[in-house]
Design an enzyme around this catalytic site. Structure first.
Site, short mmCIF file in Angstrom:
data_model
loop_
_atom_site.label_atom_id
_atom_site.label_comp_id
_atom_site.label_asym_id
_atom_site.label_seq_id
_atom_site.Cartn_x
_atom_site.Cartn_y
_atom_site.Cartn_z
N THR A 94 -7.58 0.47 -8.86
CA THR A 94 -7.20 -0.47 -9.94
C THR A 94 -8.16 -1.64 -10.03
O THR A 94 -8.19 -2.33 -11.04
CB THR A 94 -5.77 -1.00 -9.72
N HIS A 97 -14.14 -2.95 -7.71
CA HIS A 97 -15.06 -3.57 -6.73
C HIS A 97 -14.70 -2.90 -5.41
O HIS A 97 -13.54 -2.97 -4.98
CB HIS A 97 -14.85 -5.10 -6.71
N HIS A 99 -13.53 -1.63 -2.10
CA HIS A 99 -12.66 -2.28 -1.11
C HIS A 99 -12.03 -1.24 -0.21
O HIS A 99 -11.73 -0.11 -0.65
CB HIS A 99 -11.58 -3.14 -1.78
N HIS A 101 -8.80 -0.66 2.19
CA HIS A 101 -7.48 -1.11 2.62
C HIS A 101 -7.36 -0.85 4.11
O HIS A 101 -7.71 0.24 4.59
CB HIS A 101 -6.38 -0.29 1.94
P1 5GP Z 1 -6.70 -0.22 -5.42
O1 5GP Z 1 -5.45 0.10 -6.18
O2 5GP Z 1 -7.83 -0.53 -6.38
O3 5GP Z 1 -7.07 0.75 -4.37
O4 5GP Z 1 -6.39 -1.56 -4.63
C1 5GP Z 1 -6.40 -2.82 -5.21
C2 5GP Z 1 -5.54 -3.71 -4.35
O5 5GP Z 1 -5.81 -5.04 -4.71
C3 5GP Z 1 -4.03 -3.47 -4.54
O6 5GP Z 1 -3.45 -3.10 -3.29
C4 5GP Z 1 -3.54 -4.82 -5.04
O7 5GP Z 1 -2.27 -5.17 -4.51
C5 5GP Z 1 -4.62 -5.78 -4.59
N1 5GP Z 1 -4.77 -6.95 -5.45
C6 5GP Z 1 -4.76 -6.97 -6.81
N2 5GP Z 1 -4.94 -8.23 -7.25
C7 5GP Z 1 -5.06 -9.02 -6.15
C8 5GP Z 1 -5.24 -10.43 -5.97
O8 5GP Z 1 -5.37 -11.21 -6.91
N3 5GP Z 1 -5.29 -10.88 -4.69
C9 5GP Z 1 -5.16 -10.04 -3.61
N4 5GP Z 1 -5.22 -10.60 -2.40
N5 5GP Z 1 -4.98 -8.71 -3.75
C10 5GP Z 1 -4.93 -8.20 -5.01
ZN ZN Z 2 -17.00 -7.52 -8.07
#
Ligand code: 5GP
Ligand code: ZN
Length: 113
Positions: A94, A97, A99, A101
């Site tokens: 989502t 960039h 990342h 976890h």
């Molecule tokens: P993805 O879904 O891309 O693998 O992980 C994105 C993560 O970023 C999600 O677990 C979400 O909770 C976290 N996230 C989204 N917006 C923010 C924010 O503004 N601050 C922090 N600390 N985490 C965020």
């Molecule tokens: Zn970025």
């Protein structure tokens, strides 16, 4: 990169709860944790996802894993932890960039998708 949430977090334009920071990477707690321990480790430079890793920038990825191993030791995640990166929409990425976890603090089910 303009308009990237995690670049804004790196720049301090959006607040975050920092776990660790150095010249290359930042680790901070996820805003919506899925386990008692859930933080993200990101490169400070903008790499959109695993698909953006190449020979020029891949050193930061090994550094990220060194940092994860060190933090896991310091945080005493001895029972185990999971490192996850989602790449692309169907995988649930989502934030565009790169990342990683880091999830721990409860028994993690063995789901692989
Ligand atoms: P993805 O879904 O891309 O693998 O992980 C994105 C993560 O970023 C999600 O677990 C979400 O909770 C976290 N996230 C989204 N917006 C923010 C924010 O503004 N601050 C922090 N600390 N985490 C965020
Ligand atoms: Zn970025």
């Amino acid at each position: 990169m303009d308009d990237c949430l995690f670049c804004k977090i790196v720049a301090g334009e959006i607040p975050s709860k920092t776990v660790y920071e150095d010249d290359l990477v930042k680790a901070f707690y996820d805003i919506n944790p899925c386990a008692p321990v859930h933080f993200l480790v990101i490169p400070k430079t903008h790499i959109p996802s695993v698909n953006g890793i190449n020979a020029e920038n891949s050193a930061v990825v090994s550094h990220i894993f060194e940092v994860i191993a060190r933090l896991a030791k310091e945080m005493k995640l001895d029972a185990g932890y999971r490192v996850v990166t989602n790449c692309g929409k169907a995988a649930g990425q989502t934030v565009q960039h790169l990342h990683f976890h880091v999830i721990a603090g409860r028994d993690l089910t063995l789901t692989m998708g």
